[in-house]
Scaffold this motif. Structure first.
Motif, short mmCIF file in Angstrom:
data_model
loop_
_atom_site.label_atom_id
_atom_site.label_comp_id
_atom_site.label_asym_id
_atom_site.label_seq_id
_atom_site.Cartn_x
_atom_site.Cartn_y
_atom_site.Cartn_z
N GLU A 60 38.64 -23.34 16.90
CA GLU A 60 38.69 -23.87 15.54
C GLU A 60 37.42 -23.65 14.74
OE1 GLU A 60 39.33 -26.21 18.19
OE2 GLU A 60 41.43 -25.62 18.17
N LYS A 61 36.24 -23.69 15.40
CA LYS A 61 34.99 -23.67 14.64
C LYS A 61 33.79 -23.39 15.53
CE LYS A 61 34.27 -28.62 15.21
NZ LYS A 61 33.95 -29.89 14.59
N VAL A 62 32.65 -23.19 14.88
CA VAL A 62 31.38 -23.14 15.60
C VAL A 62 30.96 -24.59 15.80
CG1 VAL A 62 28.96 -22.46 15.50
CG2 VAL A 62 30.72 -20.92 14.60
N VAL A 63 30.85 -25.00 17.06
CA VAL A 63 30.54 -26.38 17.40
C VAL A 63 29.05 -26.66 17.28
CG1 VAL A 63 30.67 -28.13 19.22
CG2 VAL A 63 32.54 -26.48 18.94
N PHE A 64 28.22 -25.71 17.74
CA PHE A 64 26.77 -25.89 17.69
C PHE A 64 26.10 -24.53 17.72
CE2 PHE A 64 22.64 -26.05 19.80
CZ PHE A 64 22.00 -27.05 19.08
N THR A 65 25.02 -24.40 16.99
CA THR A 65 24.16 -23.23 17.10
C THR A 65 22.74 -23.70 16.85
OG1 THR A 65 23.77 -20.96 16.37
CG2 THR A 65 24.50 -22.51 14.69
N GLY A 66 21.82 -23.30 17.73
CA GLY A 66 20.44 -23.71 17.57
C GLY A 66 19.63 -23.51 18.84
N ASP A 67 18.38 -23.95 18.77
CA ASP A 67 17.45 -23.84 19.89
C ASP A 67 17.58 -25.05 20.80
OD1 ASP A 67 16.43 -21.45 18.91
OD2 ASP A 67 14.82 -22.43 17.82
N VAL A 68 17.58 -24.80 22.11
CA VAL A 68 17.66 -25.88 23.10
C VAL A 68 16.69 -25.60 24.24
CG1 VAL A 68 20.08 -26.39 22.58
CG2 VAL A 68 19.54 -24.77 24.39
N GLU A 69 16.35 -26.66 24.96
CA GLU A 69 15.47 -26.54 26.13
C GLU A 69 16.25 -26.15 27.38
OE1 GLU A 69 13.29 -30.19 26.60
OE2 GLU A 69 12.73 -30.21 24.48
N SER A 70 17.49 -26.68 27.49
CA SER A 70 18.32 -26.39 28.66
C SER A 70 19.77 -26.66 28.33
CB SER A 70 17.89 -27.25 29.85
OG SER A 70 18.15 -28.62 29.59
N VAL A 71 20.66 -26.10 29.15
CA VAL A 71 22.11 -26.30 29.01
C VAL A 71 22.67 -26.51 30.41
CG1 VAL A 71 24.28 -25.34 28.17
CG2 VAL A 71 22.14 -24.64 27.09
N THR A 72 23.51 -27.53 30.57
CA THR A 72 24.19 -27.77 31.84
C THR A 72 25.69 -27.63 31.58
OG1 THR A 72 22.46 -29.29 32.54
CG2 THR A 72 24.55 -29.40 33.73
N VAL A 73 26.35 -26.81 32.40
CA VAL A 73 27.77 -26.51 32.20
C VAL A 73 28.58 -26.77 33.47
CG1 VAL A 73 27.32 -24.81 30.39
CG2 VAL A 73 27.43 -24.06 32.76
N PRO A 74 29.88 -27.09 33.31
CA PRO A 74 30.75 -27.31 34.47
C PRO A 74 31.37 -25.99 34.94
CG PRO A 74 31.93 -27.88 32.46
CD PRO A 74 30.53 -27.46 32.05
N GLY A 75 30.64 -25.21 35.70
CA GLY A 75 31.13 -23.94 36.21
C GLY A 75 32.27 -24.12 37.18
N THR A 76 33.06 -23.08 37.36
CA THR A 76 34.21 -23.14 38.26
C THR A 76 33.79 -23.49 39.68
OG1 THR A 76 35.32 -21.51 36.89
CG2 THR A 76 36.20 -21.82 39.09
N LEU A 77 32.61 -23.02 40.11
CA LEU A 77 32.13 -23.31 41.47
C LEU A 77 31.18 -24.49 41.50
CD1 LEU A 77 31.57 -19.67 42.76
CD2 LEU A 77 33.53 -21.18 43.16
N GLY A 78 31.08 -25.21 40.40
CA GLY A 78 30.21 -26.38 40.34
C GLY A 78 29.31 -26.35 39.12
N GLU A 79 28.79 -27.51 38.80
CA GLU A 79 27.90 -27.65 37.65
C GLU A 79 26.60 -26.89 37.88
OE1 GLU A 79 27.24 -31.58 35.36
OE2 GLU A 79 25.53 -31.45 36.74
N PHE A 80 26.08 -26.23 36.83
CA PHE A 80 24.77 -25.58 36.95
C PHE A 80 24.01 -25.66 35.64
CE2 PHE A 80 27.65 -22.11 35.83
CZ PHE A 80 26.93 -21.34 34.92
N GLU A 81 22.69 -25.60 35.77
CA GLU A 81 21.80 -25.73 34.61
C GLU A 81 21.20 -24.38 34.26
OE1 GLU A 81 18.32 -28.73 33.08
OE2 GLU A 81 18.35 -28.24 35.21
N ILE A 82 21.10 -24.11 32.98
CA ILE A 82 20.53 -22.88 32.46
C ILE A 82 19.22 -23.23 31.78
CG2 ILE A 82 20.85 -20.96 30.85
CD1 ILE A 82 23.97 -21.72 31.16
N LEU A 83 18.14 -22.59 32.23
CA LEU A 83 16.81 -22.80 31.66
C LEU A 83 16.30 -21.48 31.09
CD1 LEU A 83 15.34 -24.91 34.62
CD2 LEU A 83 16.11 -25.78 32.40
N VAL A 84 15.17 -21.53 30.41
CA VAL A 84 14.55 -20.32 29.87
C VAL A 84 14.35 -19.30 30.99
CG1 VAL A 84 12.44 -19.42 28.79
CG2 VAL A 84 13.45 -21.55 27.97
N ASN A 85 14.61 -18.03 30.68
CA ASN A 85 14.48 -16.90 31.61
C ASN A 85 15.49 -16.93 32.75
OD1 ASN A 85 12.37 -15.74 30.11
ND2 ASN A 85 10.88 -17.05 31.13
#
Length: 83
Positions: free
Chosen positions: A14-39
């Motif tokens: 439906e829309k762009v939910v968010f766009t911007g700078d963040v420190e980290s992102v945690t997502v519910p991956g198919t094989l389990g939750e994981f965190e994405i950090l810089v690099n």
């Protein structure tokens, strides 16, 4: 050049939910939750039902998703989600 933030873009059908700078992102991956950090290493993963959490300078934000995909490359994180 030293990178200290990730560029995050979250889109739904439906829309762009968010766009911007963040420190980290945690997502519910198919094989389990994981965190994405810089690099973080480049990755493409499917997402399952769960909570996407991302930390901005204003604090932690959350989004409930039913599924989707995440792609990470060169400190840019793209999420295509079903909400």
């Amino acid at each position: 050049m030293i990178v200290s933030m990730l560029k995050l873009k979250i889109v739904s059908t439906e829309k762009v939910v968010f766009t911007g700078d963040v420190e980290s992102v945690t997502v519910p991956g198919t094989l389990g939750e994981f965190e994405i950090l810089v690099n973080h290493a480049p990755i493409i993963s499917s997402l399952e039902k769960g909570r996407v959490k991302y930390k901005t300078q204003e604090g932690e934000q959350c989004l409930e998703v039913l599924g989707g995909f995440v792609e990470v490359k060169r400190n840019e994180v793209s999420l295509c989600v079903e909400v």
